[in-house]
Structures are given as C-alpha cells and as structure tokens.
Design an enzyme around this catalytic site. Sequence first.
Site, mmCIF file in Angstrom:
data_model
loop_
_atom_site.group_PDB
_atom_site.id
_atom_site.type_symbol
_atom_site.label_atom_id
_atom_site.label_comp_id
_atom_site.label_asym_id
_atom_site.label_seq_id
_atom_site.Cartn_x
_atom_site.Cartn_y
_atom_site.Cartn_z
ATOM 1 N N ARG A 119 -2.080 9.204 0.917
ATOM 2 C CA ARG A 119 -1.295 7.974 1.000
ATOM 3 C C ARG A 119 -0.199 8.026 2.065
ATOM 4 O O ARG A 119 0.478 7.033 2.310
ATOM 5 C CB ARG A 119 -0.700 7.645 -0.386
ATOM 6 C CG ARG A 119 -1.724 7.062 -1.328
ATOM 7 C CD ARG A 119 -1.157 6.866 -2.710
ATOM 8 N NE ARG A 119 -0.970 8.127 -3.418
ATOM 9 C CZ ARG A 119 -0.244 8.263 -4.524
ATOM 10 N NH1 ARG A 119 0.382 7.232 -5.034
ATOM 11 N NH2 ARG A 119 -0.142 9.439 -5.116
HETATM 12 MG MG MG Z 1 1.537 12.988 -7.291
#
Ligand code: MG
Length: 239
Positions: A15
């Site tokens: 991410r």
């Molecule tokens: Mg995490």
Amino acid sequence: MSLEVIILAAGKGSRMQSALPKVLHPLKSKPLIQWVIESAKKLNPRQIHLVVGYGADQVKAVVKDEGIQFASQHEQLGTGHAVAQAMPLVNEHSQALILYGDVPLISAITLNQLLTCATVPSVGLLTVVLDNPKGYGRVLRNSSGEVVAIVEEKDANDEQKLVREVNTGIMTLPASLLKSWLPKLSANNAQGEYYLTDIISIAKEQGIPIHAQQALSAEEVEGVNTLEQLASLEQRLDD
Ligand code: MG
Ligand code: UD1
C-alpha cells in the site's frame, strides 16, 4: 532472564505504492526501521533479530552496522511464520519481545512497562483502544475481563467487530513458550496465514496468564501502511 528482541520487517508494504521496502521509508529523514531499532536498543537486549524478506538486501545494507542478527522469510506466510524464522537463533532461556518494523514511534518506556510482567511465565500483550478499530485484530475478553483470544478483522463476526480494544502486534513472552507454541499454529483462517495472534488462545488453554497493557498513546503504536499515514505521523511530530 536476558532479553531478545524480534523485529518483523519482511512484508512488502504494497500500500506504500513504492518499490522501496516499507521499513526504509524515511520519517524525519530516518528510516522507519531505524526508529524501532533505537527504541529496542534502549532496553539493552542481548540480541536484536530482524526478520527480512521483501528487499532483504536493501534493508540489511541500511542497518548493517547495528550488530543485528538477520533471519530470512522467503515467502510472507504470516506473522507467526515470520517469528518462527528467527527462533533457531533465539536463546531458549531468554525473554522474547516482538516488535513491528513499521511501528516507528513505540517508546522504550511503554516497552519497559510491558516487560515488567516477565517475572512470571506469562504473555504481555500491548493493546490500544481505538475509536475506529477497522482493520486490526480485536482483543476478546471473557465475562471476568480476562483476555482469551485475538480475532483478526477478516475472521471476526459482527459482534466481535464492535470491540474497540485492538492488538498492537507488540508482545512479550518466554522464548521457551514461544518455541513450543509456534509449531501449533495453523493457516486455517480467512487469510490462509500463520497468525502469531493465535498464540493468545493457546496460552489461555494452557493456563498461562495474559497481561494486556494499554499503550500510552494511540500514536506510539500506529503502523505505517500508506504514504498518507507516513505524512500524517511526520506532521504530528512537528506539532
Ligand atoms: Mg499491518
Ligand atoms: C497484525 C496483527 C493484528 C494487529 C495488527 C497491528 C496478526 C495475524 N495480526 O495484522 O492483530 O492488530 O498487526 O498493526 O499478527 N510480516 C512479516 N512477514 C509476514 C507477515 C507480516 O514479516 O509473513 C511483518 C510485516 O512486515 C509487518 C508486521 O509483520 O511489519 C505486521 O504485518 P501485517 O501484514 O501488517 O499484519 P496486519 O494484517 O496488519
């Protein structure tokens, strides 16, 4: 009992949308992992073990002068599996403390408090109560208030999802217990991973006390998963 710290840092950090391993992203121009190592060193451990995987060579190069023992996790099969990679080099008679490489602001004060439970065989678990617990493992307690298990968000039912006390991931226990419990973990869960958190219910079954201690602030146990979170932590350090 001597202390051995195990820092988990094998994940890619997808991410972060960056090829740089997550733990090498800088917070106030210091890589995240460096913050964690500095807090760990304040505890005077006998050894710090770092579990590396994604970008291992890059991570090792950055911390090569810190006297750290590296363990490799070639496939990211979960936090329990990650800890297991370090165990062959962890002394059986030591107290183990598990930290995350992407939780940079954890303070030595909190960790020392957590370690005070180490005088009797027990599990010390650092928790925090959040207004929005989404995404975290929930701490389940019985009617007497004792911690009995941790359930991950993806495995939790609607009632369990209402619990706002969450697992920070930071825990301490005798290495001998950790060594005996890790082989009992299974990947029979929503993510198909070996969850370290399952050792809490194993401890309960075996009558080993679990001390849940709350963090001093939500910030010191905040994990960095996105660039926005990193920017927000940096901003708050400036304030
Ligand atoms: Mg995490
Ligand atoms: C974990 C906890 C969750 C807790 C949360 C706190 C488990 C099963 N869940 O979830 O209860 O609320 O952290 O942030 O432990 N890592 C490895 N190898 C792996 C998997 C992870 O080294 O195979 C490392 C990551 O690099 C990271 C840390 O372990 O530093 C945590 O992994 P992550 O995947 O973020 O765990 P969560 O799902 O957030």
